[in-house]
Design a protein around this motif. Sequence first.
Motif, short mmCIF file in Angstrom:
data_model
loop_
_atom_site.label_atom_id
_atom_site.label_comp_id
_atom_site.label_asym_id
_atom_site.label_seq_id
_atom_site.Cartn_x
_atom_site.Cartn_y
_atom_site.Cartn_z
N UNK A 399 0.53 -0.68 0.35
CA UNK A 399 -0.50 -0.18 0.36
C UNK A 399 0.81 1.68 -0.16
N UNK A 400 0.35 2.27 -0.61
CA UNK A 400 0.77 3.51 0.18
C UNK A 400 0.88 3.98 1.14
N UNK A 401 1.56 4.75 1.59
CA UNK A 401 1.63 5.26 3.13
C UNK A 401 0.86 6.31 3.67
N UNK A 402 -0.18 6.26 3.37
CA UNK A 402 -1.14 6.86 3.73
C UNK A 402 -3.11 5.83 3.70
N UNK A 403 -3.99 6.75 4.80
CA UNK A 403 -4.55 6.15 5.55
C UNK A 403 -5.64 5.59 4.08
N UNK A 406 -4.31 2.79 2.59
CA UNK A 406 -4.95 1.73 3.84
C UNK A 406 -6.06 1.20 3.84
N UNK A 407 -6.91 1.81 3.79
CA UNK A 407 -8.90 1.83 4.12
C UNK A 407 -8.93 0.84 2.90
N UNK A 408 -8.33 1.78 1.57
CA UNK A 408 -8.37 0.60 0.34
C UNK A 408 -8.46 -0.37 0.24
N UNK A 409 -7.08 -0.63 0.88
CA UNK A 409 -6.44 -2.88 0.33
C UNK A 409 -6.91 -2.86 1.57
N UNK A 410 -6.92 -2.78 2.75
CA UNK A 410 -7.02 -3.12 3.67
C UNK A 410 -7.76 -3.97 4.63
#
Length: 412
Positions: A399-403, A406-410
């Motif tokens: 993932x990118x280092x962004x919330x 995180x929300x999109x992928x995890x």
Amino acid sequence: MAKLLGLRCRECGAEYELQATHVCEMCFGPLDVIFDYAALKKRVTRERIQQGPPSMWRYRDLLPIEDSVPVVSLGEGFTPLVKADRLGAELGLRNLYLKNDSMNPTNSFKDRVVSVAISWARAHGFETIACASTGNLANSVAAYAARAGLECFVFIPVDLEPAKVVSISVFDPNVVAVRGNYDEVNRLCSQVVESTPWAFCNINIRPFYAEGSKTLTFETVEQLGWKLPDEIIIPIASGCQFVRHRQAVYELMELGLVHSDRVPAFTGAQALGCSPVYNAFKSDTPERVLPVKPDTIARSIAIGNPSDGMYVNRIALATGGVVEAVTEEEIVAAIRLLARTEGIFTETAGGVTIGVLAKLARAGRWNGDEVVVAYVTGHGLKTADVLASVDGHARRVEIEPTLKSFREKVNI
Ligand SMILES: *Cc1c(COP(=O)(O)O)cnc(C)c1O
Ligand SMILES: [Zn+2]
């Protein structure tokens, strides 16, 4: 108190003085150390053992090192015996235990035998310690020779795994890389021993070396509250430790440290890619172990011509055990199963042991209440390369280092 009476041939009973020799001159049978059990009976008690150090040397009375001899130790043994409830649940075993011998100083069972061998060799005037090795033995011998300040020669197959070569070489031994497999290395060393004043752990001083194995079983029984398990699963290379584990149970009974009239079933584990003992076990002539050419990832136990093979089968049959073997895929699957269920990372030899355990459990060998102990004899980092081909990334996301990412992928 002198507790050692000499050496005795396992085949013809001929007796010899205590010395650096391992085969009978009469019949070429293997020699074993003779202990004075009558004398030991007066001295060895559970209390005395429990007051000893938190290492395998709490069993010093039952090792071939006299009291006055200083030992070469890195704190080997007294490794954890863990109850494996999660692995047990997968296999239908309610009383499954793992003796985690990867927790030894050089991360394998070999530290037990080497600590005894080098202590004996140094006390008997040897200045150079040597061995023929599939990897773990050389690792241990190099470390203990450094600790003792002895000269060291380790003979290894030239194509040993890189991780093992590093963990041997760091101790600065003389490394003799032989262009051949382990059985060829061992044959060469049997010739070298004749013309050098060296103590080869697993050749001329093998009777003393072998005795160190017993401590694994002594500790297991102590850690079970001085109760014998119903069955023990043991990996087989030369078969040396398997035979000594049976002797360990005999000694515990003989000295009155356990009260039981039933000996555990002794079960052996091999890789199908090097299974001379298993092949003989399932044949009509279990004591005729024919050599094979090893081809397996379980290299630390890949001995094609195992010197104690026939005794392994004799003991397995006499105690109600079996010898079973597993495929390369089953070895890798077992390494992952153990890691996933119990948090223990073992090398390929441990994969063989757990693979055999799983195979026997799934075939319905046990009803589920038996106390079964598996000996996990080496650490996974020694053979981490075999898992490289495994898809270890199946549960990984990048993932990118962004919330937002995180929300999109995890956290979806
Ligand atoms: C040496 C070794 C064994 C067994 O050796 P034996 O020759 O049968 O006594 C088992 N597991 C590991 C990891 C080893 O290095
Ligand atoms: Zn003999």
